[in-house]
Design an enzyme around this catalytic site. Structure first.
Site, short mmCIF file in Angstrom:
data_model
loop_
_atom_site.label_atom_id
_atom_site.label_comp_id
_atom_site.label_asym_id
_atom_site.label_seq_id
_atom_site.Cartn_x
_atom_site.Cartn_y
_atom_site.Cartn_z
CG ASP A 229 -2.10 0.98 1.00
OD1 ASP A 229 -2.04 1.80 0.06
OD2 ASP A 229 -3.08 0.93 1.78
C1 BGC Z 1 -4.86 3.53 0.20
C2 BGC Z 1 -4.98 2.57 -0.97
C3 BGC Z 1 -4.73 3.31 -2.25
C4 BGC Z 1 -3.36 3.93 -2.18
C5 BGC Z 1 -2.98 4.70 -3.42
C6 BGC Z 1 -3.56 4.31 0.18
O1 BGC Z 1 -3.54 5.29 1.15
O2 BGC Z 1 -4.96 2.81 1.41
O3 BGC Z 1 -6.24 1.98 -0.99
O4 BGC Z 1 -4.85 2.44 -3.34
O5 BGC Z 1 -3.33 4.86 -1.09
O6 BGC Z 1 -3.73 5.85 -3.53
#
Ligand code: BGC
Length: 793
Positions: A229
């Site tokens: 993530d």
């Molecule tokens: C979120 C993800 C997301 C990623 C990219 C993170 O903070 O938890 O779900 O895909 O950011 O934006």
């Protein structure tokens, strides 16, 4: 492109760089090796491709895309074909926007209705979530666009999501929290899986070898790439060793030399790095070897699909006096500003820029329906009760009133959890005031997750629209006026109130040790034993038609029956099959969903529905045996219209291991999960004492601490202000001109991310020496702080 041949030509440094992103959204490219960058974009209910300045939480504008209903609504369709279509449409939009991998779907279980990101997740049930996700992934990947199944795993709250540990017993971990991932991976093989921010039983997902290598890659045979993530990576060598293939976003090779050293000293094996690099090359190969090259998509077709998904998912929760469908000629009054300024999507990384949002009032106008409108409250100021009086003074005797209420962005967003299921008090008060003037009240809801409804006994009809996407307004009108027969059913339980939720006393309160005391007993698995605590059960949803279930038959593992639409409208019914495990040696929920189908029927049409079970449906993970097993016995099978509306029951004998009951098996809360579990119950279940909270006070801070944890120190207070300024500087706008919601999400992210991860994500602007100095200051060590600040690194 031949991944193996290219790998053989790559240097050690190139392989390490391939496994760390180039910027916020792209992977590194190596032109001399013919390796291009590939691009990721959020998901999951629309494509959020940012152009120009790039962030990942919605501070900067993205390109236009169709806003489909969020997962909390689309899940209520229980329709795998529809989710497949949605995936296809998203895939086409990715092709048009040059996006290679779409970051979704999210299959985290809804442990509590208060999780601020539940709108992005499908269900409280792993079988429903896993199957819907698989269909969505198949759809996206049919267009040769990759999906990214997230957030792996046990990321069930937003509070301290970057630092907390989800402490879960093995049974719940396997059968509830990992299960939707397993189903989606085995059925649809997403090109990537995104590991979560949190720790699981103390170990961060990004460096969790048990999770990423043993379970995902070995036991489940997953052959795609694991990505972090955004900002979830820790120590790159440890992460690679654990099986985390790609770190996102890039960190300007912060760890490059340490990974090289780890390999030279044998701490990290080069074979392991090679495996990650090969997985990356195979992913890139899939992205470049595309035959599909749509450069555009038909916006109207996609908007129609968004409307169809909303129509098939909106849930008619209550219709006691058959007030719905409404009569086209009846003068209607609509109260509630959400009818005019809709809330149709959530906020944070999934927030997209829609093409054209249509409200409920737009829907009424489009259908040429006569109505009058009163705001009743202002979305901008939910503390103001002044509008109620004027709104209700315009109600005619016995007039039918649609009251549109719900949650605004302030209540639910990424990075935050709610503290209560209550609607804004002005909404509850408004409904009560309307009910005092007329008995013909239809409540329409816009919300990402369940709300408490103290007024429910007084209203005739309730329509749950969740966050219905940009075409949600007309879809609601279609259902209200019977152009569409409602067919959605709840993918989660609606508890009576906050206290009814089993984990409520601790949810969002435990700071960094989040103890899942209830084990597998969340959602209907808990409410089935405590039926008075649920207002609308899992799987519930009404239709304007009546369906008859008849002629039950069983042939070995196949169960079939006839379903007839008795009218008066054509419509669809969602049928559900649950099983109850007969074992007396272990604890089990009263029932678990195993199969479901959505069946379309004209008036008086009958169709035969067949569910075929297999051995795997009876498998569960035993804490005692430390493995999965099937217990032999007579299983109770139920064919139901909802988790509480059972139409048929039958027994089915299943072969398996002997149910090793001993007379002195001591009974525990888990054998009869009434009320709330105690700490001692959980300790007995896991065989370990409840982990102690990690200290976050002066003297204990490290680079793994957050600014939020330092907020009681002098430097912490300064940093809170500095973060605000930094965000304003980043968008070059004063605070007042920045969208509130995006600002809050980004602010919370900056404050709750460990300093170490901020260094990695800052593109070199937040230096380690500065971060270390801040840590020293927070610990009250001025001299060491000064020494750190003087370093340049
Ligand atoms: C979120 C993800 C997301 C990623 C990219 C993170 O903070 O938890 O779900 O895909 O950011 O934006």
């Amino acid at each position: 492109m031949d991944p193996k041949a290219i790998l053989a030509k790559m240097t050690l440094v190139e392989k390490i760089r391939l496994c760390s992103g180039k910027d916020a959204w792209q992977t590194e490219d190596f032109p001399h090796l013919d390796i291009p960058s590939i691009r990721f974009s959020d998901g999951p209910h629309g494509v959020r491709k940012t152009s120009g300045k790039e962030d990942h939480l919605g501070l900067f504008e993205s390109e236009k895309a169709v806003a489909f209903p969020t997962a909390s609504l689309s899940a209520c369709s229980w329709d795998v074909d529809l989710l497949y279509e949605m995936g296809q449409a998203l895939g086409e939009e990715c092709l048009a926007l040059n996006v290679d991998v779409l970051l979704g779907p999210g299959v985290n279980m809804k442990r509590s209705p208060l999780c601020g990101r539940n709108f992005e997740y499908f269900s409280e049930d792993p079988v429903l979530a896993g199957n819907l996700a698989a269909a969505w992934i198949h759809g996206v990947q049919s267009k040769e666009i990759g999906a990214s199944l997230k957030h792996f795993a046990a990321n069930n709250q937003e509070t301290n999501r970057m630092t907390s540990s989800s402490n879960i017993d093995d049974r719940a971990l396997h059968d509830l929290y990992l299960r939707p991932f397993e189903i989606a991976i085995k059925q649809a093989n997403p090109w990537t899986v995104m590991c979560s921010y949190n720790r699981i039983n103390g170990v961060s997902s990004s460096k969790n070898a048990w999770l990423l290598s043993d379970t995902l890659k070995s036991v489940w045979n997953y052959d795609g790439a694991v990505i972090s993530d955004w900002g979830a990576g820790h120590d790159r060598s440890e992460d690679i060793a654990a099986g985390m293939d790609l770190e996102m976003p890039g960190n300007q090779q912060y760890y490059l030399s340490s990974v090289v050293k780890a390999i030279q000293t044998g701490k990290l094996s080069e074979a392991r790095l090679n495996e990650s690099a090969l997985r990356m090359l195979k992913l890139i190969q899939k992205c470049v070897d595309k035959e599909n090259t749509h450069s555009s998509y038909d916006i109207d077709t996609h908007r129609l699909l968004a409307r169809k998904i909303a129509q098939s998912s909106i849930v008619l929760l209550k219709n006691d006096t058959q007030l719905l469908p409404l009569n086209l000629n009846e003068p209607i009054l609509v109260i509630g500003e959400l009818a005019k300024i809709p809330r149709y999507q959530g906020s944070g990384s999934s927030r997209i820029r829609p093409h054209r949002v249509e409200s409920l009032l737009d829907g009424l106008d489009e259908a040429k329906i006569q109505y009058t409108y009163q705001a009743g409250y202002s979305i901008e100021d939910l503390e103001d009760f002044e509008g109620i009086e004027q709104a209700i003074s315009s109600i005619l005797p016995d007039q039918t009133v649609i009251v549109f209420v719900g949650l605004t962005d302030k209540y639910e967003r990424e990075g935050f959890d709610r503290t209560s299921m209550q609607l804004p008090p002005v909404h509850d008060r408004l409904i009560e005031a309307v009910c005092a003037k007329t008995k013909n009240v239809v409540v329409v809801l816009a919300n990402g997750a369940p709300v408490s409804m103290p007024w429910e006994p007084n209203v005739s009809s309730i329509l749950e629209g969740y966050l219905p996407g940009e075409a949600g307004g007309p879809a609601l009108v279609d259902v209200l006026y019977g152009k569409v027969n409602p067919s959605g059913k709840l993918a989660e339980s609606f508890p009576i109130d906050d206290e009814a939720v089993v984990c409520f006393p601790h949810f969002g309160i435990e700071r960094n040790q989040v103890n899942y005391r209830e084990s597998i007993f969340t959602g209907y698995r808990y409410f089935d034993a405590n039926p008075h605590l649920v207002r609308f059960p899992f799987g519930h949803g009404l239709s304007y038609s009546t369906f008859r279930y008849s002629n039950l038959q069983r042939n070995e593992m196949s169960i079939s029956f006839d379903l007839t639409n008795l009218g008066p409208y054509a419509g669809s019914e969602i049928v559900q099959l649950y099983i109850q495990n007969p074992s007396r040696s272990d604890f089990f929920p009263r029932q678990e969903l195993k199969r479901f189908a959505k069946v379309n029927l004209n008036v008086n049409e009958t169709r035969n529905v067949t569910f075929t079970l297999n051995e795997e449906d009876f498998r569960y993970y035993s804490n005692k045996h430390k493995r999965s097993r099937i217990v032999a016995g007579e299983y109770d099978i139920r064919i139901s219209a909802s988790s509480t509306d059972i139409r048929f029951r039958l027994k089915l004998h299943v072969d398996g291991e002997r149910d090793d009951v001993t007379e002195n098996n001591p009974k525990s809360w888990y054998d009869d999960p009434i009320g709330k579990p105690r700490e001692i119950d959980f300790e007995r279940l896991t065989g370990k004492p409840i982990p102690k909270e990690i200290s976050t006070s002066k003297g204990s801070f490290t680079l793994d601490s957050t600014f939020d944890e330092m907020r009681d120190t002098w430097i912490g207070r300064r940093m809170l202000k500095a973060v605000d300024k930094m965000l304003c500087d980043a968008v070059k706008k004063p605070r007042a001109e920045i969208d509130d919601d995006a600002f809050e999400v980004m602010r919370s992210f900056s404050l709750t991310t460990p300093l170490r991860n901020l260094i990695l994500m800052s593109n070199g602007s937040f230096k380690e020496s500065l971060a270390t100095g801040i840590v020293h200051l927070a610990n009250g060590k001025g001299v060491q702080a000064l020494i750190s600040f003087l370093k340049k690194k």
